[in-house]
Design a protein around this motif. Sequence first.
Motif, PDB file in Angstrom:
ATOM      1  N   UNK B  15       1.242  -1.216  -0.192  1.00  0.00           N
ATOM      2  CA  UNK B  15      -0.049   0.205   0.450  1.00  0.00           C
ATOM      3  C   UNK B  15       0.726   0.988  -0.031  1.00  0.00           C
ATOM      4  N   UNK B  16       0.659   2.538   1.021  1.00  0.00           N
ATOM      5  CA  UNK B  16       0.887   3.334   1.082  1.00  0.00           C
ATOM      6  C   UNK B  16       2.962   3.460   1.805  1.00  0.00           C
ATOM      7  N   UNK B  17       2.878   1.989   1.481  1.00  0.00           N
ATOM      8  CA  UNK B  17       4.628   2.193   2.459  1.00  0.00           C
ATOM      9  C   UNK B  17       5.380   2.465   0.492  1.00  0.00           C
ATOM     10  N   UNK B  18       4.560   2.023  -0.344  1.00  0.00           N
ATOM     11  CA  UNK B  18       5.310   2.160  -1.181  1.00  0.00           C
ATOM     12  C   UNK B  18       5.927   3.451  -1.875  1.00  0.00           C
ATOM     13  N   UNK B 134      10.696   2.494   8.824  1.00  0.00           N
ATOM     14  CA  UNK B 134      11.188   3.009   9.386  1.00  0.00           C
ATOM     15  C   UNK B 134      10.955   4.279   7.974  1.00  0.00           C
ATOM     16  N   UNK B 135      10.837   5.909   8.571  1.00  0.00           N
ATOM     17  CA  UNK B 135      10.878   6.688   7.557  1.00  0.00           C
ATOM     18  C   UNK B 135      10.522   8.002   8.585  1.00  0.00           C
ATOM     19  N   UNK B 136      10.113   8.804   7.475  1.00  0.00           N
ATOM     20  CA  UNK B 136       9.803  10.560   8.779  1.00  0.00           C
ATOM     21  C   UNK B 136       9.032  10.477   9.159  1.00  0.00           C
ATOM     22  N   UNK B 137       9.278  10.982  10.327  1.00  0.00           N
ATOM     23  CA  UNK B 137       7.715  11.135  10.546  1.00  0.00           C
ATOM     24  C   UNK B 137       6.844  12.591  10.358  1.00  0.00           C
ATOM     25  N   UNK B 138       5.864  13.079  10.734  1.00  0.00           N
ATOM     26  CA  UNK B 138       5.796  14.312  11.383  1.00  0.00           C
ATOM     27  C   UNK B 138       4.826  14.148  12.207  1.00  0.00           C
ATOM     28  N   UNK B 172       6.300  13.447   0.720  1.00  0.00           N
ATOM     29  CA  UNK B 172       5.890  11.780   0.230  1.00  0.00           C
ATOM     30  C   UNK B 172       6.582  10.772   0.701  1.00  0.00           C
ATOM     31  N   UNK B 173       5.874   9.671   1.439  1.00  0.00           N
ATOM     32  CA  UNK B 173       6.770   9.018   2.125  1.00  0.00           C
ATOM     33  C   UNK B 173       7.053   9.512   3.783  1.00  0.00           C
ATOM     34  N   UNK B 174       6.311  10.252   4.142  1.00  0.00           N
ATOM     35  CA  UNK B 174       6.836  10.626   5.562  1.00  0.00           C
ATOM     36  C   UNK B 174       5.201   9.717   6.285  1.00  0.00           C
ATOM     37  N   UNK B 175       5.241   9.654   7.474  1.00  0.00           N
ATOM     38  CA  UNK B 175       4.112   8.998   8.560  1.00  0.00           C
ATOM     39  C   UNK B 175       3.690  10.282   8.592  1.00  0.00           C
ATOM     40  N   UNK B 176       2.336  10.279   9.509  1.00  0.00           N
ATOM     41  CA  UNK B 176       1.615  11.020   9.462  1.00  0.00           C
ATOM     42  C   UNK B 176       1.154  10.808  10.319  1.00  0.00           C
ATOM     43  N   UNK B 177       1.732  11.805  11.717  1.00  0.00           N
ATOM     44  CA  UNK B 177       1.382  12.002  13.216  1.00  0.00           C
ATOM     45  C   UNK B 177      -0.145  12.484  14.066  1.00  0.00           C
ATOM     46  N   UNK B 178      -0.866  12.206  14.331  1.00  0.00           N
ATOM     47  CA  UNK B 178      -1.973  13.727  14.162  1.00  0.00           C
ATOM     48  C   UNK B 178      -2.260  13.007  16.231  1.00  0.00           C
ATOM     49  N   UNK B 206      -1.151  14.405  -0.354  1.00  0.00           N
ATOM     50  CA  UNK B 206       0.334  14.738   0.210  1.00  0.00           C
ATOM     51  C   UNK B 206       1.332  13.023   0.187  1.00  0.00           C
ATOM     52  N   UNK B 207       1.041  11.934  -0.183  1.00  0.00           N
ATOM     53  CA  UNK B 207       1.444  11.009  -0.156  1.00  0.00           C
ATOM     54  C   UNK B 207       1.863  10.144   1.002  1.00  0.00           C
ATOM     55  N   UNK B 208       0.908  10.941   2.383  1.00  0.00           N
ATOM     56  CA  UNK B 208       1.276   9.837   3.590  1.00  0.00           C
ATOM     57  C   UNK B 208       1.690   8.389   3.248  1.00  0.00           C
ATOM     58  N   UNK B 209       2.226   7.452   4.128  1.00  0.00           N
ATOM     59  CA  UNK B 209       3.031   6.749   4.158  1.00  0.00           C
ATOM     60  C   UNK B 209       2.310   5.601   5.262  1.00  0.00           C
ATOM     61  N   UNK B 210       1.304   6.481   6.025  1.00  0.00           N
ATOM     62  CA  UNK B 210       1.123   5.559   7.298  1.00  0.00           C
ATOM     63  C   UNK B 210       0.589   6.668   8.171  1.00  0.00           C
TER      64      UNK B 210
END
Lengths: 286, 286, 286, 286
Positions: B15-18, B134-138, B172-178, B206-210
């Motif tokens: 899925x979006x982990x791509x 493992x990715x950048x988280x925001x 794109x590819x970042x993990x979204x933390x809300x 935006x291409x959130x991966x997670x």
Amino acid sequence: MPSNWGRWGEDDQLGTLNLITEETRARGAAEVRTGRAVSLALPIQPTPLISGPFAPSAQDASPVQHVMVYTGSPATATADVMLVTNHHPRSTHLDALGHIVRDGRVYPGRPLEQSVTPVGVQHGSTTAFAAGITTRGVLLDLAVDGPLANGYAVTSRDFEAAEERQKVQLESGDALVVRCGWGMTPDPSRPMPGMSLDAVRWMHERGASLYAGDIADAHPSLDATGPSPMHGVALPMLGMPLIDAAGLDELAALCAELDRYAFLLTVAPPRIHGLTGVPVNPLAVF
Amino acid sequence: MPSNWGRWGEDDQLGTLNLITEETRARGAAEVRTGRAVSLALPIQPTPLISGPFAPSAQDASPVQHVMVYTGSPATATADVMLVTNHHPRSTHLDALGHIVRDGRVYPGRPLEQSVTPVGVQHGSTTAFAAGITTRGVLLDLAVDGPLANGYAVTSRDFEAAEERQKVQLESGDALVVRCGWGMTPDPSRPMPGMSLDAVRWMHERGASLYAGDIADAHPSLDATGPSPMHGVALPMLGMPLIDAAGLDELAALCAELDRYAFLLTVAPPRIHGLTGVPVNPLAVF
Amino acid sequence: MPSNWGRWGEDDQLGTLNLITEETRARGAAEVRTGRAVSLALPIQPTPLISGPFAPSAQDASPVQHVMVYTGSPATATADVMLVTNHHPRSTHLDALGHIVRDGRVYPGRPLEQSVTPVGVQHGSTTAFAAGITTRGVLLDLAVDGPLANGYAVTSRDFEAAEERQKVQLESGDALVVRCGWGMTPDPSRPMPGMSLDAVRWMHERGASLYAGDIADAHPSLDATGPSPMHGVALPMLGMPLIDAAGLDELAALCAELDRYAFLLTVAPPRIHGLTGVPVNPLAVF
Amino acid sequence: MPSNWGRWGEDDQLGTLNLITEETRARGAAEVRTGRAVSLALPIQPTPLISGPFAPSAQDASPVQHVMVYTGSPATATADVMLVTNHHPRSTHLDALGHIVRDGRVYPGRPLEQSVTPVGVQHGSTTAFAAGITTRGVLLDLAVDGPLANGYAVTSRDFEAAEERQKVQLESGDALVVRCGWGMTPDPSRPMPGMSLDAVRWMHERGASLYAGDIADAHPSLDATGPSPMHGVALPMLGMPLIDAAGLDELAALCAELDRYAFLLTVAPPRIHGLTGVPVNPLAVF
């Protein structure tokens, strides 16, 4: 016998994790360049609990069993419940400090009954790992020329030879990752190699904060009359958490490819309090 | 309705982990300076399975139950077995892509019976997370001025306002933390806020991966006639893994202290294959 | 196809147990002379859930797993927790009427969703067996000359020949106990015999209240295109509870010794409500 | 202190069940006239293990938890798995002889480590009950005028008064059924009544083979400095199996209605070997 009992107080629950300082973490952080990561965990294939027409009648004992749950018909979701044997020999898991009892006492010298009751572990449990462990990890690969010999006793000389060969040095607070080349489900008829007491003394002197290995203690024991060096000394006497049954082949291959044997190690078990051990998926980040 | 069905092939399990690329990971790695880490998981206090003189006769339903195991008398070790309810509402857990069924299909459009059987999940399970994420988280903290209002519908405007306020941008590819500011065990009598379909479209663009949030879908539903935006659209249609019931108060405090809202996010559930979800302890490393 | 749907009302939960009357019970009671009793259950050897040094690493899938529980050190009591797979093929168990679904309906014709939810069975569950089942039991031993042939289809003629040979007659309300001579864990490569639809019609005409057999349905099916006669017709259409995997060798030997094939049968599963099936230890009292 | 250690040999696993003879069974059989039966078990409502939208978030601790199992979509069968806490205080269960340890020994005086290991009970387990227990049962109803007083100590005089009142006599090999009138989940703030050591001596002298009661030991203990008379003496010293938490209101009503206090008692737990206790549904047949 090496011991940390009392070193960080009568009530300590962190053991050698106390050696992880801001400096250690920064040393680990400095190893992160690309974000490439590799798992140090063996894969676990759970076995289904159900049977009859739905499952085979024989199974290998997996660390995890699970049940697919009925969610209505037709199903609108899929869900499951799992049963985990925390200290299963084929599960990459983190032993808590209260896992081993020595003469009725657990780290750092507390009477067992003050730490453990039938309803759980009050002291020295996985609660200490709630926020995860982050530090620099160093792989010492003792199996570059193939698996260690049957019943081999690993000593400090093996570690120092690996350090020299790999141009890396274990420093205080680092996690020590040791590869012996004995993968999952080793042949039970062959004597497994393991760490000697000399190896544990070296870890103590160097200040290893954590141990992760594809093998920890030899089986059968190197010394049938004494305690096992890792589970019987390093865990209860040093308070050094152990990661049993790590899967290190991918890590070794990546380290060799990058010619880098240090990395940021993150160990983040599910945040479940009060256990004696827990499955874990340690990540080495480069 | 936003959809990624077919975008990465008929057989995709990521899925979006791509969307997580070397570049994304490097962006995350660049955030690591001190190695300071914080957990995004709620603590879980397991309840003992035993009873009689050994346990209380009433208990709150915990995500985890466990049994302290007899190891001989006197005991030479402590050990336990635990039973985990993978999708428990008070457990920080990662939903696999096959968790939700839409009209008999699961991501990316496969008939349920091809993906799931009584003995486990063949496609779209936790197997996809075996090596961790493992990715950048925001972090977008929507609760700086207190918890969101009862039944509030989060939209893209809330996200963009937070980006501006925090001087960070989800790429794109970042993990979204809300963070919505609704902690563990919210009062069931108060309508929980949740993501709107507009918010999901923004994540898609935006291409959130997670996604990791203290709240995902409103309860009761924002739109009783349609699917839940997160569990009913983002998970099955976008193939975006969800971390339910994240604990974000510590993270928000650390981000505010450092005035940095991006970090390296590592998510490393126990490496158990074939599940529909699994408890997880995501770490934000700074 | 024989059916009892509607015979005892739309809301019936007893099925053919309605056929057990005071007269039936008295007929059973009249068989009790010495109080000698024999079990119709196969023994179950539970497998331990724990592992490591405490258990073998491979195991056969038992219907029951258990954990010996820590009760203090030294131990003052021993205790355990067990996990039971209710429909395990090697467990002597009683199927509740709601166990089989036909075209979305369960006995006596109710839509599945009105009877069963993810949290349990509301209708047609083991609750119906709460006070046990007591009636006259009649053994028809079809295996006096050895096990039935591979794939043999049992018919009413076999039953009537056995009645004549044994000088006994199944009457309305009696429990029918059938021995085919295929013991526990039959060789899966040999086609198991089983009841034909004709046999089920005979049970219906005679008014059998309950079926207990070492075999119920053939495996593979006698008729691949139709429902299994016992699990697919007798259970859901007649509402006849089934005891699967009964162990009948001891009973047959005692009946032959006494030359008496009728007895008081008591079936008293643990009084657990809301299950789809439950292990049971039926007793034949002479 | 009364004791049967050695009475039936060093290796005995039956304890007072040795007192059940052909004569005892025939005495029980003679009580069977109509086949009317009543259960001595409390009902158990299992709690579902699942959660989220499918189950409540809080629950009372039931002796049994269960999971409804996914069997395909749409479902063609319903099935479940259950988890049983064998010694739960609200479960009518049969204690095996190895359940209680006295000074490191279990009935009939064997060292604990010879009887019990982490993988199960080798001696004195439920294996002894594999074929069920069938004998004459005698109800002594001590609660005809209402529940026993708080903290009341039952003595042999209470038993003999009941025998006289009910015109029945407990003979050697009979099962003793005692009703105190304290039903399920008694108020924990009120001191429960219980058997005195004198009462146990009377059972010993009379030759009771089995005890079933709505109450066994007082709580808190009648004598805080000594062992509990039933669990601490009758079970481990006499080898008398105990049925804890029997439900006796229906039985008492039926006995009063028929004016008969003796019956055929059948106790047939699931035939699961090696447990320390097991749920049971004893039947009184008249």
